[in-house]
Design a protein around this motif. Structure first.
Motif, PDB file in Angstrom:
ATOM      1  N   GLN A 260     -12.026 -22.509  33.191  1.00 30.06           N
ATOM      2  CA  GLN A 260     -12.657 -23.690  33.759  1.00 30.06           C
ATOM      3  C   GLN A 260     -14.134 -23.424  33.986  1.00 30.06           C
ATOM      4  O   GLN A 260     -14.509 -22.540  34.762  1.00 30.06           O
ATOM      5  CB  GLN A 260     -11.992 -24.069  35.072  1.00 30.06           C
ATOM      6  CG  GLN A 260     -12.615 -25.275  35.752  1.00 30.06           C
ATOM      7  CD  GLN A 260     -12.438 -26.539  34.946  1.00 30.06           C
ATOM      8  OE1 GLN A 260     -11.317 -26.951  34.670  1.00 30.06           O
ATOM      9  NE2 GLN A 260     -13.548 -27.163  34.552  1.00 30.06           N
TER      10      GLN A 260
ATOM     11  N   SER B 138     -17.913 -24.335  35.388  1.00 26.64           N
ATOM     12  CA  SER B 138     -18.514 -25.034  36.522  1.00 26.64           C
ATOM     13  C   SER B 138     -20.005 -24.747  36.543  1.00 26.64           C
ATOM     14  O   SER B 138     -20.464 -23.693  36.097  1.00 26.64           O
ATOM     15  CB  SER B 138     -17.865 -24.618  37.839  1.00 26.64           C
ATOM     16  OG  SER B 138     -18.023 -23.225  38.065  1.00 26.64           O
TER      17      SER B 138
ATOM     18  N   THR C 141     -20.603 -20.933  35.314  1.00 27.36           N
ATOM     19  CA  THR C 141     -19.567 -19.949  35.624  1.00 27.36           C
ATOM     20  C   THR C 141     -18.244 -20.394  35.015  1.00 27.36           C
ATOM     21  O   THR C 141     -17.929 -21.585  35.019  1.00 27.36           O
ATOM     22  CB  THR C 141     -19.413 -19.773  37.139  1.00 27.36           C
ATOM     23  OG1 THR C 141     -20.624 -19.222  37.661  1.00 27.36           O
ATOM     24  CG2 THR C 141     -18.257 -18.841  37.486  1.00 27.36           C
ATOM     25  N   CYS C 142     -17.504 -19.447  34.499  1.00 26.65           N
ATOM     26  CA  CYS C 142     -16.175 -19.692  33.959  1.00 26.65           C
ATOM     27  C   CYS C 142     -15.157 -18.959  34.830  1.00 26.65           C
ATOM     28  O   CYS C 142     -15.218 -17.725  34.956  1.00 26.65           O
ATOM     29  CB  CYS C 142     -16.091 -19.202  32.525  1.00 26.65           C
ATOM     30  SG  CYS C 142     -14.526 -19.562  31.696  1.00 26.65           S
ATOM     31  N   THR C 143     -14.264 -19.706  35.423  1.00 26.93           N
ATOM     32  CA  THR C 143     -13.207 -19.129  36.247  1.00 26.93           C
ATOM     33  C   THR C 143     -11.940 -19.017  35.408  1.00 26.93           C
ATOM     34  O   THR C 143     -11.512 -19.998  34.792  1.00 26.93           O
ATOM     35  CB  THR C 143     -12.944 -19.985  37.490  1.00 26.93           C
ATOM     36  OG1 THR C 143     -14.157 -20.077  38.253  1.00 26.93           O
ATOM     37  CG2 THR C 143     -11.859 -19.367  38.350  1.00 26.93           C
TER      38      THR C 143
ATOM     39  N   SER D 241      -7.881 -17.944  34.887  1.00 27.63           N
ATOM     40  CA  SER D 241      -6.573 -17.741  35.501  1.00 27.63           C
ATOM     41  C   SER D 241      -5.563 -17.439  34.407  1.00 27.63           C
ATOM     42  O   SER D 241      -5.771 -17.777  33.242  1.00 27.63           O
ATOM     43  CB  SER D 241      -6.144 -18.974  36.308  1.00 27.63           C
ATOM     44  OG  SER D 241      -6.099 -20.114  35.480  1.00 27.63           O
TER      45      SER D 241
ATOM     46  N   ARG E  74     -20.503 -10.816  34.841  1.00 25.19           N
ATOM     47  CA  ARG E  74     -19.144 -11.064  35.307  1.00 25.19           C
ATOM     48  C   ARG E  74     -18.974 -10.593  36.741  1.00 25.19           C
ATOM     49  O   ARG E  74     -19.711  -9.726  37.229  1.00 25.19           O
ATOM     50  CB  ARG E  74     -18.128 -10.370  34.401  1.00 25.19           C
ATOM     51  CG  ARG E  74     -18.132  -8.839  34.467  1.00 25.19           C
ATOM     52  CD  ARG E  74     -17.069  -8.273  33.540  1.00 25.19           C
ATOM     53  NE  ARG E  74     -16.991  -6.817  33.622  1.00 25.19           N
ATOM     54  CZ  ARG E  74     -16.114  -6.084  32.933  1.00 25.19           C
ATOM     55  NH1 ARG E  74     -15.255  -6.673  32.107  1.00 25.19           N
ATOM     56  NH2 ARG E  74     -16.100  -4.779  33.062  1.00 25.19           N
TER      57      ARG E  74
ATOM     58  N   LYS F 158     -13.661 -11.846  41.354  1.00 20.11           N
ATOM     59  CA  LYS F 158     -13.319 -13.277  41.315  1.00 20.11           C
ATOM     60  C   LYS F 158     -12.726 -13.690  39.975  1.00 20.11           C
ATOM     61  O   LYS F 158     -12.388 -14.858  39.784  1.00 20.11           O
ATOM     62  CB  LYS F 158     -14.574 -14.111  41.589  1.00 20.11           C
ATOM     63  CG  LYS F 158     -15.153 -13.925  42.976  1.00 20.11           C
ATOM     64  CD  LYS F 158     -16.379 -14.796  43.166  1.00 20.11           C
ATOM     65  CE  LYS F 158     -16.958 -14.633  44.567  1.00 20.11           C
ATOM     66  NZ  LYS F 158     -18.179 -15.462  44.757  1.00 20.11           N
ATOM     67  N   ASN F 159     -12.633 -12.744  39.056  1.00 15.74           N
ATOM     68  CA  ASN F 159     -12.144 -13.037  37.706  1.00 15.74           C
ATOM     69  C   ASN F 159     -12.963 -14.152  37.048  1.00 15.74           C
ATOM     70  O   ASN F 159     -12.412 -15.129  36.517  1.00 15.74           O
ATOM     71  CB  ASN F 159     -10.650 -13.391  37.709  1.00 15.74           C
ATOM     72  CG  ASN F 159      -9.941 -12.930  36.455  1.00 15.74           C
ATOM     73  OD1 ASN F 159     -10.276 -11.887  35.884  1.00 15.74           O
ATOM     74  ND2 ASN F 159      -8.959 -13.704  36.019  1.00 15.74           N
ATOM     75  N   GLN F 160     -14.267 -14.004  37.124  1.00 15.27           N
ATOM     76  CA  GLN F 160     -15.201 -14.986  36.579  1.00 15.27           C
ATOM     77  C   GLN F 160     -16.231 -14.298  35.681  1.00 15.27           C
ATOM     78  O   GLN F 160     -16.565 -13.136  35.886  1.00 15.27           O
ATOM     79  CB  GLN F 160     -15.958 -15.705  37.703  1.00 15.27           C
ATOM     80  CG  GLN F 160     -15.099 -16.535  38.627  1.00 15.27           C
ATOM     81  CD  GLN F 160     -15.902 -17.097  39.796  1.00 15.27           C
ATOM     82  OE1 GLN F 160     -16.896 -16.521  40.236  1.00 15.27           O
ATOM     83  NE2 GLN F 160     -15.465 -18.248  40.305  1.00 15.27           N
TER      84      GLN F 160
ATOM     85  N   SER G  89     -20.146 -15.421  33.763  1.00 12.69           N
ATOM     86  CA  SER G  89     -21.185 -16.432  33.873  1.00 12.69           C
ATOM     87  C   SER G  89     -22.184 -16.362  32.722  1.00 12.69           C
ATOM     88  O   SER G  89     -22.387 -15.305  32.122  1.00 12.69           O
ATOM     89  CB  SER G  89     -21.945 -16.272  35.189  1.00 12.69           C
ATOM     90  OG  SER G  89     -21.087 -16.484  36.294  1.00 12.69           O
TER      91      SER G  89
END
Length: 119
Positions: free
Chosen positions: A5, A7, A21-23, A25, A73, A77-79, A81
């Motif tokens: 996702q 954002s 940012t890419c989250t 899951s 990265r 947060k497992n993100q 950017s």
């Protein structure tokens, strides 16, 4: 199944830095053989690969964007950017984060986020 996702701001002024940012899951960004990319599509044009961060945290960028692009990265947060500096209206595009899983030869995409560069 991995889900991504994007954002970030939908509007950026010329000369500023665009940050998205890419989250993630359903999978860890440090899992072996996963590669995490940013790809964009300007209006009326095809997909443009911007850069990739493999699971080991190294980075590779498109030669045409290398001077303005960085990928970082946050493993807690497992993100991951994207940072694109000195933007112009030509950077207006839908920006996608994506991952390619080498062991399974499958790619997952985020839904994309529209970014407009305008004063």
């Amino acid at each position: 199944q991995v889900q991504l996702q994007e954002s970030g701001p939908g509007l950026v002024k010329p000369s500023q830095t665009l940050s998205l940012t890419c989250t993630v899951s359903g999978g860890s960004i440090t899992t072996s053989y996963y590669a995490w990319s940013w790809i964009r599509q300007p209006p009326g044009k095809g997909l443009e690969w911007m850069g990739v961060m493999p699971y080991d945290g190294s980075t590779y960028y498109s030669p045409s964007l290398k001077s303005r692009t960085s990928i970082s990265r946050d493993t807690s947060k497992n993100q991951f950017s994207l940072h694109l500096s000195s933007v112009t209206p030509e950077d207006t595009a839908v920006y996608y984060c994506s991952t390619y899983i080498l062991s399974r030869k499958v790619r997952y995409w985020g839904q994309g986020t529209q970014v407009t560069v305008s004063s």
